[in-house]
Write a protein that holds these residues in place. Structure first.
Motif, PDB file in Angstrom:
ATOM      1  N   SER A  23      -9.002   1.880 -17.033  1.00  0.00           N
ATOM      2  CA  SER A  23      -9.754   0.681 -16.629  1.00  0.00           C
ATOM      3  C   SER A  23      -9.203  -0.593 -17.241  1.00  0.00           C
ATOM      4  CB  SER A  23     -11.218   0.786 -17.051  1.00  0.00           C
ATOM      5  OG  SER A  23     -11.737   2.004 -16.672  1.00  0.00           O
ATOM      6  N   ASP A  24      -8.314  -0.429 -18.255  1.00  0.00           N
ATOM      7  CA  ASP A  24      -7.729  -1.640 -18.831  1.00  0.00           C
ATOM      8  C   ASP A  24      -6.284  -1.361 -19.227  1.00  0.00           C
ATOM      9  OD1 ASP A  24      -8.025   0.046 -20.922  1.00  0.00           O
ATOM     10  OD2 ASP A  24      -9.231  -1.273 -22.174  1.00  0.00           O
ATOM     11  N   GLY A  25      -5.532  -2.439 -19.431  1.00  0.00           N
ATOM     12  CA  GLY A  25      -4.148  -2.300 -19.888  1.00  0.00           C
ATOM     13  C   GLY A  25      -3.265  -1.590 -18.875  1.00  0.00           C
ATOM     14  N   TYR A  26      -2.409  -0.710 -19.400  1.00  0.00           N
ATOM     15  CA  TYR A  26      -1.437  -0.009 -18.541  1.00  0.00           C
ATOM     16  C   TYR A  26      -2.099   1.142 -17.783  1.00  0.00           C
ATOM     17  CZ  TYR A  26       2.167  -2.793 -20.797  1.00  0.00           C
ATOM     18  OH  TYR A  26       2.936  -3.839 -21.247  1.00  0.00           O
ATOM     19  N   ALA A  27      -1.286   1.819 -16.965  1.00  0.00           N
ATOM     20  CA  ALA A  27      -1.855   2.770 -15.990  1.00  0.00           C
ATOM     21  C   ALA A  27      -2.434   4.040 -16.608  1.00  0.00           C
ATOM     22  CB  ALA A  27      -0.785   3.140 -14.961  1.00  0.00           C
ATOM     23  N   ALA A  28      -1.709   4.632 -17.576  1.00  0.00           N
ATOM     24  CA  ALA A  28      -2.094   5.983 -17.993  1.00  0.00           C
ATOM     25  C   ALA A  28      -2.325   6.134 -19.489  1.00  0.00           C
ATOM     26  CB  ALA A  28      -1.010   6.979 -17.558  1.00  0.00           C
ATOM     27  N   ARG A  29      -1.867   5.186 -20.260  1.00  0.00           N
ATOM     28  CA  ARG A  29      -2.043   5.233 -21.720  1.00  0.00           C
ATOM     29  C   ARG A  29      -2.065   3.806 -22.235  1.00  0.00           C
ATOM     30  NH1 ARG A  29       3.741   5.290 -23.909  1.00  0.00           N
ATOM     31  NH2 ARG A  29       2.935   5.926 -25.926  1.00  0.00           N
ATOM     32  N   GLU A  30      -2.272   3.682 -23.534  1.00  0.00           N
ATOM     33  CA  GLU A  30      -2.403   2.332 -24.070  1.00  0.00           C
ATOM     34  C   GLU A  30      -1.134   1.498 -23.861  1.00  0.00           C
ATOM     35  OE1 GLU A  30      -4.811   2.545 -27.556  1.00  0.00           O
ATOM     36  OE2 GLU A  30      -4.031   0.576 -28.192  1.00  0.00           O
ATOM     37  N   GLY A  31       0.010   2.157 -24.034  1.00  0.00           N
ATOM     38  CA  GLY A  31       1.276   1.432 -23.854  1.00  0.00           C
ATOM     39  C   GLY A  31       1.889   1.706 -22.485  1.00  0.00           C
ATOM     40  N   LEU A  32       3.006   1.033 -22.227  1.00  0.00           N
ATOM     41  CA  LEU A  32       3.763   1.251 -20.994  1.00  0.00           C
ATOM     42  C   LEU A  32       4.209   2.711 -20.917  1.00  0.00           C
ATOM     43  CD1 LEU A  32       5.253  -0.609 -18.711  1.00  0.00           C
ATOM     44  CD2 LEU A  32       7.279  -0.068 -20.060  1.00  0.00           C
ATOM     45  N   SER A  33       4.224   3.259 -19.732  1.00  0.00           N
ATOM     46  CA  SER A  33       4.669   4.651 -19.569  1.00  0.00           C
ATOM     47  C   SER A  33       5.384   4.805 -18.235  1.00  0.00           C
ATOM     48  CB  SER A  33       3.478   5.611 -19.631  1.00  0.00           C
ATOM     49  OG  SER A  33       2.732   5.533 -18.425  1.00  0.00           O
ATOM     50  N   LEU A  34       5.862   6.014 -17.999  1.00  0.00           N
ATOM     51  CA  LEU A  34       6.500   6.306 -16.706  1.00  0.00           C
ATOM     52  C   LEU A  34       5.537   6.089 -15.551  1.00  0.00           C
ATOM     53  CD1 LEU A  34       8.725   9.504 -16.977  1.00  0.00           C
ATOM     54  CD2 LEU A  34       9.412   7.145 -16.544  1.00  0.00           C
ATOM     55  N   ALA A  35       4.249   6.252 -15.804  1.00  0.00           N
ATOM     56  CA  ALA A  35       3.260   6.007 -14.744  1.00  0.00           C
ATOM     57  C   ALA A  35       3.372   4.561 -14.251  1.00  0.00           C
ATOM     58  CB  ALA A  35       1.849   6.288 -15.261  1.00  0.00           C
ATOM     59  N   ASP A  36       3.583   3.618 -15.163  1.00  0.00           N
ATOM     60  CA  ASP A  36       3.749   2.215 -14.766  1.00  0.00           C
ATOM     61  C   ASP A  36       5.067   2.018 -14.030  1.00  0.00           C
ATOM     62  OD1 ASP A  36       1.381   1.012 -16.257  1.00  0.00           O
ATOM     63  OD2 ASP A  36       2.431   2.060 -17.856  1.00  0.00           O
ATOM     64  N   CYS A  37       6.108   2.709 -14.499  1.00  0.00           N
ATOM     65  CA  CYS A  37       7.421   2.552 -13.858  1.00  0.00           C
ATOM     66  C   CYS A  37       7.378   3.022 -12.407  1.00  0.00           C
ATOM     67  CB  CYS A  37       8.492   3.335 -14.629  1.00  0.00           C
ATOM     68  SG  CYS A  37       8.721   2.730 -16.310  1.00  0.00           S
ATOM     69  N   VAL A  38       6.456   3.933 -12.088  1.00  0.00           N
ATOM     70  CA  VAL A  38       6.323   4.417 -10.714  1.00  0.00           C
ATOM     71  C   VAL A  38       5.307   3.573  -9.928  1.00  0.00           C
ATOM     72  CG1 VAL A  38       5.634   6.415  -9.307  1.00  0.00           C
ATOM     73  CG2 VAL A  38       7.052   6.736 -11.347  1.00  0.00           C
ATOM     74  N   LEU A  39       4.211   3.219 -10.579  1.00  0.00           N
ATOM     75  CA  LEU A  39       3.158   2.486  -9.868  1.00  0.00           C
ATOM     76  C   LEU A  39       3.555   1.030  -9.563  1.00  0.00           C
ATOM     77  CD1 LEU A  39       0.382   2.378  -8.604  1.00  0.00           C
ATOM     78  CD2 LEU A  39      -0.621   2.174 -10.890  1.00  0.00           C
ATOM     79  N   VAL A  40       4.258   0.410 -10.478  1.00  0.00           N
ATOM     80  CA  VAL A  40       4.642  -1.002 -10.253  1.00  0.00           C
ATOM     81  C   VAL A  40       5.506  -1.151  -8.996  1.00  0.00           C
ATOM     82  CG1 VAL A  40       6.068  -2.869 -11.207  1.00  0.00           C
ATOM     83  CG2 VAL A  40       4.237  -1.868 -12.577  1.00  0.00           C
ATOM     84  N   PRO A  41       6.592  -0.372  -8.828  1.00  0.00           N
ATOM     85  CA  PRO A  41       7.369  -0.501  -7.583  1.00  0.00           C
ATOM     86  C   PRO A  41       6.563  -0.120  -6.338  1.00  0.00           C
ATOM     87  CG  PRO A  41       8.685   0.564  -9.277  1.00  0.00           C
ATOM     88  CD  PRO A  41       7.281   0.486  -9.810  1.00  0.00           C
ATOM     89  N   TRP A  42       5.688   0.869  -6.460  1.00  0.00           N
ATOM     90  CA  TRP A  42       4.834   1.222  -5.308  1.00  0.00           C
ATOM     91  C   TRP A  42       3.979   0.013  -4.931  1.00  0.00           C
ATOM     92  CZ3 TRP A  42      -0.183   1.368  -3.731  1.00  0.00           C
ATOM     93  CH2 TRP A  42      -0.494   2.185  -2.643  1.00  0.00           C
TER      94      TRP A  42
END
Ligand SMILES: N[C@@H](CCC(=O)N[C@@H](CS)C(=O)NCC(=O)O)C(=O)O
Length: 219
Positions: free
Chosen positions: A138-157
């Motif tokens: 609900s806050d911050g990055y997609a799957a954990r407190e810090g940047l993760s591979l989830a963000d690397c996939v969700l951002v381009p999507w």
């Protein structure tokens, strides 16, 4: 030497590039023509990206991401605990398996000759996004407190998700956590860098594609 064969506009290529930036990797992206014999020799499935690393050729973006994590474990984009790592992997898998309907829906908007069951694609995508909404933080990055591979996939999507919204389609706004995330990423320097590169590549692709369509009409 590491070379990523593919175009920056591809969300599958862009995820590896974003991971490379986040980890500070020396990763050169080289334009690729997936249908050519040279490309098929690297990946018989004929899809980009392919990673080339000292004579080793590796296709499939998520496998490439995992390989890069294994090669360069710090900083980790997978997380520290088994649950965190599972959630980090769950978001890319949900996007790849259940949210692919975004792409045919977008294509149908610009390609009159493209046959698609838009209602079925929309229903499938809505189901996938409902799952994604449940898994997203609900806050911050997609799957954990810090940047993760989830963000690397969700951002381009989301580069393409935002394109759907820009065309007046309200589907994504039905998902508050995804909407919140997209707004947060719009202010994130790394996400903006990736979107900017995707935009440049996508526009060049569309210019070429439209010229080909025009030439075909005249022929
Ligand atoms: N599962 C593959 C999917 C890759 C994919 O579909 N790539 C598209 C580009 S977005 C592609 O290469 N399509 C063939 C083409 O462009 O000719 C992966 O994760 O790497």
């Amino acid at each position: 030497m590491m070379v990523l064969h593919g175009s920056a506009g591809s969300p599958y290529v862009a995820r590896v590039r974003m991971q490379g930036y986040a980890k500070g990797l020396d990763l050169e992206t080289r334009p690729a023509a997936p249908g050519t014999p040279e490309f098929l020799a690297m990946n018989p499935i004929g899809r980009m990206p392919v990673l080339e690393h000292d004579g080793f050729f590796l296709p499939e973006s998520l496998i490439i991401c995992e390989y890069l994590e294994d090669l360069h474990p710090t900083p980790s984009l997978l997380g520290d605990t088994p649950r965190e790592r599972a959630l980090v992997r769950l978001i890319p898998r949900t996007l790849d398996l259940y949210c692919g309907g975004l792409f045919p829906l977008l294509r149908a908007g610009v390609d009159a000759g493209f046959a698609v069951d838009a209602a079925a694609e929309r229903a499938g995508l809505t189901k996938g996004l409902t799952a994604l909404e449940q898994f997203l933080r609900s806050d911050g990055y997609a799957a954990r407190e810090g940047l993760s591979l989830a963000d690397c996939v969700l951002v381009p999507w989301l580069y393409y998700g935002r394109m759907l919204a820009a065309r007046g389609d309200a589907l994504l706004t039905q998902f508050p956590k995804l909407t919140r995330y997209a707004e947060a990423m719009a202010a994130d320097p790394l996400a903006r860098r990736v979107w900017g590169e995707m935009d440049e590549s996508f526009r060049a692709f569309m210019t070429r594609w439209q010229a080909e369509q025009e030439a075909a009409r005249k022929a």
